[in-house]
Design an enzyme around this catalytic site. Structure first.
Site, PDB file in Angstrom:
ATOM      1  N   CYS A  14     110.063  83.157 -13.908  1.00 15.52           N
ATOM      2  CA  CYS A  14     110.752  82.416 -12.853  1.00 15.52           C
ATOM      3  C   CYS A  14     111.976  83.188 -12.373  1.00 15.52           C
ATOM      4  CB  CYS A  14     111.189  81.047 -13.358  1.00 15.52           C
ATOM      5  SG  CYS A  14     109.818  80.010 -13.913  1.00 15.52           S
TER       6      CYS A  14
ATOM      7  N   THR B  85     116.745 105.052   2.054  1.00 13.74           N
ATOM      8  CA  THR B  85     116.639 104.819   3.487  1.00 13.74           C
ATOM      9  C   THR B  85     117.942 105.081   4.229  1.00 13.74           C
ATOM     10  OG1 THR B  85     114.879 103.190   3.183  1.00 13.74           O
ATOM     11  CG2 THR B  85     116.130 103.055   5.221  1.00 13.74           C
TER      12      THR B  85
ATOM     13  N   ASP C 126     113.412 109.248  -2.787  1.00 14.57           N
ATOM     14  CA  ASP C 126     113.073 107.860  -2.548  1.00 14.57           C
ATOM     15  C   ASP C 126     113.233 107.146  -3.886  1.00 14.57           C
ATOM     16  OD1 ASP C 126     111.134 105.514  -2.597  1.00 14.57           O
ATOM     17  OD2 ASP C 126     110.994 106.086  -0.499  1.00 14.57           O
TER      18      ASP C 126
ATOM     19  N   THR D 259     111.509  85.024 -18.670  1.00 18.15           N
ATOM     20  CA  THR D 259     110.716  84.141 -17.826  1.00 18.15           C
ATOM     21  C   THR D 259     110.279  84.829 -16.539  1.00 18.15           C
ATOM     22  OG1 THR D 259     110.714  82.059 -16.572  1.00 18.15           O
ATOM     23  CG2 THR D 259     112.843  83.175 -16.827  1.00 18.15           C
TER      24      THR D 259
END
Length: 349
Positions: free
Chosen positions: A275, A15, A60, A273
């Site tokens: 998380c 970008t 990209d 994990t």
């Protein structure tokens, strides 16, 4: 003096250098450098001098592949002695993968390699590109940080600890399990206690990557059949994105059997994990112990990006599955936190 320092900028796409066209935002050859030349700060004597080289084609970051990581690493190696530091301009979607891969590929690094990009192009009146790019050039040229880092929205992160956490906001990246190596406000402040020392064996680049690896996200109801299909040859290693501290469905014998069968074939199973924060502790619950008994090894607190690219790197070096299992649990580039061994209980009367 800043003007005596030199920074090499590798522009891969993304970008930061795009312009608006009838088809939406697109990269255009020469557009980013021309935009930078029009902004006075980039030629300010307090900013290190820089040379920019565009990759062809400009991509990209969703299209970035391991072959492009090799091109970036080669570009750095070819110019390593000529510059004080390096900036890699990259799209945000896969920047954390590239930062993690380069951390493993660039052995014995003694100079900064800073990845950055933006959520809004530099050509827009309101953008995050200018600060990200100017600060990255300053970091690469003036701060002797011998690591692959990612700089975004005032935070300097270790590359192999970074993850993209926001698809729209300027604070798009974080390092959940390691505080930033530095922050920029009115001053740039580096936490030198966290910066790793320069490599002692000399700089080298590892270009061999084995991409027969994958990431498997566990979910309630995942079956042994799904696991077998995913872990089928030619896969050699997998990052298991498990629940909590590394748990899986321990009451599903077929699920565990599918893991065990793959491990017996030599597939390396790295338990990480789902998380965002914390790590894996396979002995805390029976569900984690079952994963270990099925052959999974701990990924500790590695990000999935770091764990996957580490498998690319380790298998690419020709290591056996047993060696990969041992090395993937070892801290090579600051990508994981090893548990602190607890000492004996104090004696009591």
């Amino acid at each position: 003096m800043a003007e005596s320092k030199r920074v090499f900028i590798a522009y891969t796409g993304g970008t930061i250098g795009m312009r608006l066209s009838d088809q939406g935002w697109v990269p255009e050859e020469g557009f980013l450098e021309a935009a930078m030349r029009r902004v006075p700060v980039f030629s300010d004597g307090r900013v290190p001098s820089w040379d920019l080289v565009e990759f062809h084609p400009l991509l990209d970051s969703a299209s970035i592949a391991p072959r492009d990581w090799i091109k970036i690493a080669r570009a750095i190696r070819e110019r390593y002695d000529d510059y004080d530091g390096f900036v890699v301009l990259h799209g945000t979607d896969t920047m954390a993968y590239t930062a993690s891969a380069l951390a493993f590929m660039l052995e014995g690094l003694g100079k900064p390699v800073i990845l950055t990009g933006s959520q809004i192009p530099l050509c827009e009146a309101r953008n995050d590109a200018q600060d990200n790019l100017v600060t990255s050039i300053l970091l690469a040229g003036l701060y002797p940080i011998p690591e692959v880092c990612l700089y975004f929205h005032s935070k300097l992160l270790r590359g192999c600890r970074s993850v993209k956490v926001d698809s729209e906001g300027f604070a798009a990246f974080d390092s959940p399990n390691l505080p930033p190596l530095g922050v920029s406000g009115t001053e740039i402040e580096i936490d030198w206690r966290r910066v790793r020392p320069p490599g002692s064996s000399g700089f080298s680049v590892h270009e061999s990557l084995d991409t027969a690896q994958g990431v498997l996200w566990l979910f309630p109801g995942i079956t042994g059949e799904i696991v077998r299909n995913f872990l089928a040859p030619p896969l050699r290693g997998v990052v298991l994105q498990a629940f909590g501290v590394g748990n899986g469905p321990a009451n599903d014998a077929d699920f565990l059997a599918a893991l065990h069968e793959a491990r017996d074939r030599g597939v390396v199973l790295v338990d990480c994990t789902q998380c965002l924060r914390g790590g894996v502790h396979l002995g805390d619950y029976a569900t984690g112990s079952a994963m270990a008994e099925a052959g999974a090894v701990s990924g500790h607190d590695m990000t999935p990006e770091a764990a996957l690219t580490k498998l690319f790197f380790l298998f690419g070096q020709g290591h056996t599955p047993a060696e990969v299992e041992e090395l993937v649990q070892r801290d090579l580039r600051g990508e994981l936190t090893l548990p602190v061994a607890s000492g004996p209980e104090p004696a009591t009367d």
